[in-house]
Design a protein around this motif. Structure first.
Motif, short mmCIF file in Angstrom:
data_model
loop_
_atom_site.label_atom_id
_atom_site.label_comp_id
_atom_site.label_asym_id
_atom_site.label_seq_id
_atom_site.Cartn_x
_atom_site.Cartn_y
_atom_site.Cartn_z
N TYR A 1 0.84 -1.21 0.00
CA TYR A 1 0.00 0.00 0.00
C TYR A 1 0.87 1.25 0.00
N ILE A 2 1.88 1.26 0.89
CA ILE A 2 2.77 2.43 1.00
C ILE A 2 3.56 2.61 -0.31
N ALA A 3 4.06 1.49 -0.85
CA ALA A 3 4.86 1.55 -2.07
C ALA A 3 4.02 2.03 -3.25
N LEU A 4 2.77 1.54 -3.33
CA LEU A 4 1.89 1.92 -4.44
C LEU A 4 1.58 3.41 -4.40
N ARG A 5 1.34 3.92 -3.22
CA ARG A 5 1.04 5.36 -3.10
C ARG A 5 2.25 6.20 -3.49
N ALA A 6 3.45 5.67 -3.21
CA ALA A 6 4.66 6.44 -3.49
C ALA A 6 5.12 6.29 -4.94
N SER A 7 4.60 5.26 -5.63
CA SER A 7 5.17 4.95 -6.94
C SER A 7 4.55 5.76 -8.08
N LEU A 8 3.35 6.31 -7.90
CA LEU A 8 2.70 7.05 -8.99
C LEU A 8 2.78 8.55 -8.73
N ASP A 9 3.11 9.30 -9.80
CA ASP A 9 3.21 10.76 -9.65
C ASP A 9 1.84 11.40 -9.44
N ASP A 10 0.84 10.85 -10.15
CA ASP A 10 -0.52 11.37 -10.02
C ASP A 10 -1.10 10.89 -8.69
N GLU A 11 -1.24 11.82 -7.74
CA GLU A 11 -1.65 11.43 -6.39
C GLU A 11 -3.07 10.85 -6.34
N ALA A 12 -3.95 11.37 -7.21
CA ALA A 12 -5.34 10.87 -7.22
C ALA A 12 -5.38 9.43 -7.71
N LYS A 13 -4.60 9.15 -8.78
CA LYS A 13 -4.56 7.78 -9.31
C LYS A 13 -3.95 6.83 -8.29
N ALA A 14 -2.89 7.27 -7.65
CA ALA A 14 -2.21 6.45 -6.63
C ALA A 14 -3.16 6.14 -5.49
N ALA A 15 -3.93 7.14 -5.07
CA ALA A 15 -4.87 6.95 -3.97
C ALA A 15 -5.94 5.93 -4.34
N ARG A 16 -6.46 6.03 -5.60
CA ARG A 16 -7.50 5.08 -6.05
C ARG A 16 -6.96 3.65 -6.10
N ALA A 17 -5.75 3.50 -6.71
CA ALA A 17 -5.16 2.15 -6.84
C ALA A 17 -4.87 1.56 -5.46
#
Lengths: 47, 187
Positions: free
Chosen positions: B86-102
């Motif tokens: 979860y932490i890695a996924l949030r940190a891996s995408l530049d688009d914060e909204a997309k990262a939050a959804r994933a």
């Protein structure tokens, strides 16, 4: 009660130390994170 | 026992909080729920880490092994890996909204693991002992152990709640600071 208990201290003390260190790290990181971003927000809105 | 059990309880409770906050953020686009989800993941990971380490330290003298691929131990390891993912996924995408959804979808899918952890000692043969506090017919331990254990659980829960609030506050400051930087950049 047995006369000689096994040396559980060798397992229990590391558990206490690791737990204490984890809590100290969590508290320090959480407070530092909040303070850092509060300071940055205040800097950015002051300009 | 007085550290391992409360840490395990809090690590599972933290994941339930993560799943609820992720659901609210995903369905209702609630910003505070998203901040709460982001703030709770490192705490949950730390408590899951403590559960694994203290369990391993107790397993060595009790079972003669630091680790066994037992259903309870493995499902808690999966819980820890879910937090890390979860932490890695949030940190891996530049688009914060997309990262939050994933990350929210990952958190919701991972919540299936919670009943698996709880019932693992009943569903499979396990070296790990069964439920002691919520056992059928009342707690399976005398008050001299039960009372300090419940006090420790309360202390761990209080520490978790306090740290979660501090982290949510920090996350709100971060979002405000980044919004202020964006406004300044736009002129």
């Amino acid at each position: 009660m047995p006369e000689t208990l096994p040396d559980y201290g060798a397992y229990i003390w590391p558990a206490f130390i690791i737990t204490g260190a984890t809590f100290a790290l969590l508290i320090w990181m959480s407070l530092a994170h909040a303070r850092r971003w509060k300071r940055r927000f205040e800097e950015r809105t002051r300009k | 026992m007085f550290i391992h059990v409360p840490a395990a309880q809090v690590s599972m409770f933290a994941y339930a909080c993560l799943a609820v906050a992720s659901f609210l953020a995903l369905v209702f686009r609630h910003t505070l729920a998203d901040a709460a989800a982001q703030a709770v993941a490192p705490l949950g990971a730390a408590f899951a880490f403590l559960t694994l380490v203290t369990g391993s330290l107790w397993g060595r003298p009790m079972w003669g092994a630091w680790w066994v691929w037992d259903a309870r131990l493995t499902s808690v390891l999966i819980l820890f890996l879910l937090y890390v993912a979860y932490i890695a996924l949030r940190a891996s995408l530049d688009d914060e909204a997309k990262a939050a959804r994933a990350a929210a979808i990952l958190a919701l899918v991972g919540s299936v693991n919670l009943p698996i952890i709880h019932y693992s000692v009943e569903w499979w043969n396990s070296l790990h002992q069964g439920s002691s506090i919520f056992a059928e017919g009342g707690p399976a331990m005398p008050p001299v152990f039960l009372v300090p254990l419940l006090l420790m659980s309360l202390a761990f829960l209080s520490a978790f709640g306090s740290l979660w609030l501090v982290r949510i506050r920090g996350e709100i400051w971060r979002r405000r600071a980044e919004a202020a930087a964006l406004r300044a950049a736009r002129g």
